[in-house]
Scaffold this motif. Sequence first.
Motif, mmCIF file in Angstrom:
data_model
loop_
_atom_site.group_PDB
_atom_site.id
_atom_site.type_symbol
_atom_site.label_atom_id
_atom_site.label_comp_id
_atom_site.label_asym_id
_atom_site.label_seq_id
_atom_site.Cartn_x
_atom_site.Cartn_y
_atom_site.Cartn_z
ATOM 1 N N SER A 116 17.773 45.355 34.229
ATOM 2 C CA SER A 116 16.568 44.535 34.100
ATOM 3 C C SER A 116 16.787 43.229 34.836
ATOM 4 O O SER A 116 17.897 42.708 34.895
ATOM 5 C CB SER A 116 16.242 44.267 32.629
ATOM 6 N N LEU A 117 15.714 42.696 35.413
ATOM 7 C CA LEU A 117 15.783 41.477 36.201
ATOM 8 C C LEU A 117 15.660 40.270 35.277
ATOM 9 O O LEU A 117 14.665 40.123 34.559
ATOM 10 C CB LEU A 117 14.659 41.467 37.244
ATOM 11 N N ARG A 118 16.651 39.390 35.281
ATOM 12 C CA ARG A 118 16.673 38.198 34.421
ATOM 13 C C ARG A 118 17.023 36.986 35.284
ATOM 14 O O ARG A 118 18.093 36.413 35.149
ATOM 15 C CB ARG A 118 17.693 38.364 33.295
ATOM 16 N N LEU A 119 16.104 36.618 36.156
ATOM 17 C CA LEU A 119 16.395 35.531 37.088
ATOM 18 C C LEU A 119 16.129 34.151 36.509
ATOM 19 O O LEU A 119 16.544 33.143 37.091
ATOM 20 C CB LEU A 119 15.573 35.709 38.368
ATOM 21 N N THR A 120 15.417 34.058 35.393
ATOM 22 C CA THR A 120 15.135 32.766 34.779
ATOM 23 C C THR A 120 15.629 32.763 33.339
ATOM 24 O O THR A 120 15.846 33.813 32.738
ATOM 25 C CB THR A 120 13.631 32.452 34.807
ATOM 26 N N THR A 121 15.806 31.586 32.808
ATOM 27 C CA THR A 121 16.287 31.455 31.432
ATOM 28 C C THR A 121 15.784 30.164 30.817
ATOM 29 O O THR A 121 15.559 29.169 31.521
ATOM 30 C CB THR A 121 17.822 31.476 31.388
ATOM 31 N N ALA A 122 15.583 30.191 29.500
ATOM 32 C CA ALA A 122 15.272 28.970 28.745
ATOM 33 C C ALA A 122 16.523 28.440 28.061
ATOM 34 O O ALA A 122 16.596 27.260 27.714
ATOM 35 C CB ALA A 122 14.175 29.251 27.710
ATOM 36 N N ALA A 123 17.510 29.315 27.851
ATOM 37 C CA ALA A 123 18.772 28.921 27.212
ATOM 38 C C ALA A 123 19.814 28.680 28.296
ATOM 39 O O ALA A 123 20.838 29.359 28.373
ATOM 40 C CB ALA A 123 19.223 29.999 26.240
ATOM 41 N N PHE A 124 19.567 27.697 29.157
ATOM 42 C CA PHE A 124 20.387 27.474 30.344
ATOM 43 C C PHE A 124 21.842 27.176 29.995
ATOM 44 O O PHE A 124 22.756 27.637 30.650
ATOM 45 C CB PHE A 124 19.796 26.317 31.147
ATOM 46 N N TRP A 125 22.066 26.394 28.921
ATOM 47 C CA TRP A 125 23.410 25.917 28.612
ATOM 48 C C TRP A 125 24.188 26.873 27.717
ATOM 49 O O TRP A 125 25.330 26.616 27.381
ATOM 50 C CB TRP A 125 23.330 24.553 27.938
ATOM 51 N N GLU A 126 23.582 28.000 27.358
ATOM 52 C CA GLU A 126 24.178 28.882 26.362
ATOM 53 C C GLU A 126 25.548 29.403 26.765
ATOM 54 O O GLU A 126 26.459 29.506 25.937
ATOM 55 C CB GLU A 126 23.237 30.057 26.093
ATOM 56 N N THR A 127 25.729 29.746 28.029
ATOM 57 C CA THR A 127 26.988 30.356 28.456
ATOM 58 C C THR A 127 27.984 29.334 28.994
ATOM 59 O O THR A 127 29.047 29.720 29.480
ATOM 60 C CB THR A 127 26.721 31.416 29.544
#
Length: 477
Positions: A116-127
Amino acid sequence: MLGHIAHWRVSGTTLSPLEPSEAMWTLELGYVNAGFLLFCGLLLTTLILGRLFCGWACHVVAYQDLCAWLLARVGMRPRPVRSRLLVWVPLAIAVYMFAWPTLRRWWLGDPAPAWSLRLTTAAFWETFPGPGMALLTLLVDGALLVYWLGAKGFCTYGCPYGALFGLADKVAVGRIRVSDACAGCGQCTAVCTSNVRVHEEVARFGMVVDPGCMKCLDCVSSCPKEALSFGFGRPSLFAAGRGRRPARGDFTWPEEMALAVGFALGLLALRSLYGVVPLLLAVGLGVLTAVGVVVGWRLLTGADLRVQSWSLKHDGRWTPAGRVAAFALAAWFAFVAHSGWVQVQLHRGIADATAAMAPQRPAAEREALLRQSLVAFDHVAAVGLATDPRVDQHAGLVLRELGAFDRAEERLRRALAARPDWPAAVVPLSDLLVMRRAVDEAEAMLRALLQHHPDVVAAQQRLELLERGRERLQEPR
């Protein structure tokens, strides 16, 4: 990088982190993210141009170069330390990060993840690690490794991405090449911060074949005869020369074995310690632990010992610096040993709890294993030097299975306080709340989780069940 973070802060969502380690999510869960695409693009570029990215764009190289510059400003120019076994650490870590998920899935017979394509995120700092671990990573993988192991110490002995770039570099047609104007003065080697013996390689092969070459072009710009240049031609894999220089090391083979064991123990003891130590920091600390083992041994057994600019032992007597080093090494080894014991207890507790949930497990044996795992978790909580949210999360699950719902809720809430929006704590806590008819709180908790982690299937399923069965769940007992 600053623009990326600013965009996320302003808009609430942004491109997923442009970090090669994000490729682990692609290989393990099938998430095709921006980090994976960047890493693939960099590998393809390296197959043609060599390690240009490392020399010109890598932030890890940038802060190592900054540390080397700062050390030079105060008169310290650490010489490179050469190990024949530690040099394999980056490749081993790369295999763990990028090959192990697939190999493990094949071994267990699990199906491949759905792409699956996941090019954007709202939890940017999670990792990413928190500020404290980030600064510690800069200190360890930058200043300390550069000082103890020479310029680009982390690139040589710790960077898993550099290991893959190094393999790709062997077939790259873009290389540092030499003309007949070369006088063999060695100025190119003197200015190389990647510890490449440029003058020897161009004399033997007509080009630089060392995959550690980052194409920074310092050697090209410093050549007094303008004999060096970046050009295209035969890859180093097919280079014909007058024999390769034999591998040189600064350690005996028993010391090399001690380095390998020290690194492995340090890495295992510190990886994810208290749930906060990231992998690349643990790798750097493992390398420092390995070097500390050999330095400590030489400090105890040798007559004279000098490490970089410090004299630690002279004529069989410890210098003041040697006494400080001995104390620091003893304290560090004690910390590593304690951390290893904490990790053993944690994983023993997890193993017992997992074994207790095996199908067809007799009730009495199941309860004994659960209580045994709880003892291990309590040991970690009692003697640990910091709070580990994983301990509270696992203890909460065990207490729930034992029917101690009040204590289970307390431990799960404690884990959630340490790591907000943590699916492994939110989902079981919502189950407990539903059992106690606190449906509204459970629903609010699940909705908040899905705002940050919309792909948590267990949370989606529980929320659907709550929405369908709200009236029945709210009936008085």
